[in-house]
Design an enzyme around this catalytic site. Sequence first.
Site, PDB file in Angstrom:
ATOM      1  N   TYR A 142     -29.095  16.194  -0.556  1.00  0.00           N
ATOM      2  CA  TYR A 142     -30.245  15.378  -0.176  1.00  0.00           C
ATOM      3  C   TYR A 142     -30.274  14.055  -0.940  1.00  0.00           C
ATOM      4  CZ  TYR A 142     -32.173  19.417   2.352  1.00  0.00           C
ATOM      5  OH  TYR A 142     -32.369  20.466   3.217  1.00  0.00           O
ATOM      6  N   LYS A 191     -22.316  28.910  -1.853  1.00  0.00           N
ATOM      7  CA  LYS A 191     -21.292  29.070  -0.817  1.00  0.00           C
ATOM      8  C   LYS A 191     -19.946  28.817  -1.513  1.00  0.00           C
ATOM      9  CE  LYS A 191     -19.941  29.657   3.475  1.00  0.00           C
ATOM     10  NZ  LYS A 191     -20.058  30.947   4.209  1.00  0.00           N
ATOM     11  N   ASP A 223     -24.938  32.638   3.447  1.00  0.00           N
ATOM     12  CA  ASP A 223     -25.041  33.228   4.790  1.00  0.00           C
ATOM     13  C   ASP A 223     -25.468  34.687   4.685  1.00  0.00           C
ATOM     14  OD1 ASP A 223     -22.574  33.629   3.575  1.00  0.00           O
ATOM     15  OD2 ASP A 223     -21.382  33.390   5.397  1.00  0.00           O
ATOM     16  N   ASP A 247     -34.177  24.827   0.407  1.00  0.00           N
ATOM     17  CA  ASP A 247     -35.047  24.319   1.472  1.00  0.00           C
ATOM     18  C   ASP A 247     -35.059  25.312   2.637  1.00  0.00           C
ATOM     19  OD1 ASP A 247     -36.600  22.620   3.012  1.00  0.00           O
ATOM     20  OD2 ASP A 247     -34.918  21.357   3.636  1.00  0.00           O
ATOM     21  N   ASP A 251     -38.074  28.503   3.700  1.00  0.00           N
ATOM     22  CA  ASP A 251     -38.758  28.623   4.991  1.00  0.00           C
ATOM     23  C   ASP A 251     -38.578  30.030   5.550  1.00  0.00           C
ATOM     24  OD1 ASP A 251     -39.472  25.915   4.915  1.00  0.00           O
ATOM     25  OD2 ASP A 251     -39.044  25.620   7.044  1.00  0.00           O
TER      26      ASP A 251
HETATM   27  C1  IPM Z   1     -39.695  20.804   1.905  1.00  0.00           C
HETATM   28  C2  IPM Z   1     -39.503  19.851   3.057  1.00  0.00           C
HETATM   29  C3  IPM Z   1     -38.878  18.579   2.526  1.00  0.00           C
HETATM   30  C4  IPM Z   1     -37.580  18.954   1.821  1.00  0.00           C
HETATM   31  C5  IPM Z   1     -38.652  17.486   3.585  1.00  0.00           C
HETATM   32  C6  IPM Z   1     -39.893  17.153   4.349  1.00  0.00           C
HETATM   33  C7  IPM Z   1     -38.043  16.245   2.986  1.00  0.00           C
HETATM   34  O1  IPM Z   1     -38.733  20.445   4.058  1.00  0.00           O
HETATM   35  O2  IPM Z   1     -40.394  20.450   0.937  1.00  0.00           O
HETATM   36  O3  IPM Z   1     -39.156  21.906   1.969  1.00  0.00           O
HETATM   37  O4  IPM Z   1     -36.554  19.087   2.469  1.00  0.00           O
HETATM   38  O5  IPM Z   1     -37.604  19.119   0.608  1.00  0.00           O
HETATM   39 MG    MG Z   2     -38.436  22.509   3.749  1.00  0.00          MG
END
Ligand code: IPM
Ligand code: MG
Length: 357
Positions: A142, A191, A223, A247, A251
Amino acid sequence: MEFNIALLKGDGIGPEIVDSAVAVLEKTADKFGHKFNFTPYLIGGCAIDATGMPLPQETVDGCLASDSVLLGAVGGPKWDDLAGDIRPEKALLGIRSALGLYTNLRPAKLYPALRAASPLKDEIVGGGFDILIVRELTGGIYFGDRGFREGRYGHEAYDTEAYSVTEIERIGRAAFEAAVKRSKRLCSIDKANVLETSRLWRKTTHKLAEEYPEVSYTDMFVDNAAMQLVRDPRQFDVIVTSNMFGDILSDEASQITGSIGMLASASLGASKRGLYEPIHGSAPDIAGKNIANPIATILSGAMMLRYSFGLAKEADAIEAAVDKVLNDGCRTTDLMGTDKGTPLTCTEMTKRILEVL
Ligand code: IPM
Ligand code: MG
């Protein structure tokens, strides 16, 4: 005690959920005899509209001058076509980096009351799970070199991942320290069968593991980890991983708790100043409808009290109030699962939490 908190409400549902968290923090301050001073600053799309830049210098300076930062969310369709370096999301990466917040703590726990909202079967979830994802936040792909060039197939875009030993050591140490305070189990996710950065990551964390003999340490390929999280989430306690893998996996972990609307996060660096934000985004589709779940942001406020201000009993009180309203059956739309009935609005949920506090 008195603390100055910078507020970065951002875009979409950001303002609604930050207002909820501020109400809860104010009530907590009253109850325990503290004073929190809130100063708003622009970030993301609203900052682009007002100043042309997603992260104005005034915002960076304001955050640096504060004791801690509470953030809502950034981004939305209005700004989706902007170039990569002036997109709202760039501001989020920028503020994390400007404040030196390389450690991102993302707790994912299943509240028994929300069992019905989790998509996992009973035999998988059993008595519930409580995972802490420690995500590296200011390095990796990133933040690496990127751009466009002519390649083998013509015009191409590229992003690069780089990790130094220093960056891996400091996030690794944060994860081992967290594991020592919990069940002493740490799984590092990489990985290493493909990526050079992952091989250095693995070598460095293994070396660190020698300093923490009390922690039972394992590695896993990302994975496989994505699969194991839904196959048997209870095998994990603390997870440490790179920026991108963290990230994605956070989620996934949030979804198995029932809703991404529940997950708070703390971003920390070398000082006490942190940035606290829900892990979900700005949800433009539901912005302004007063149906967002404010709990992730409210719990982020609790994490601020715990990690930046050392106010553990105050943080406990907020978390207990959230537990109580969930046990009482309060649900926003995202938490309904198979429940019947009318969901609470964002302001109603906030009100219920304030009443319990
Ligand atoms: C998070 C979000 C951010 C990230 C984005 C919006 C830049 O997805 O905080 O997880 O990737 O860190
Ligand atoms: Mg995120």
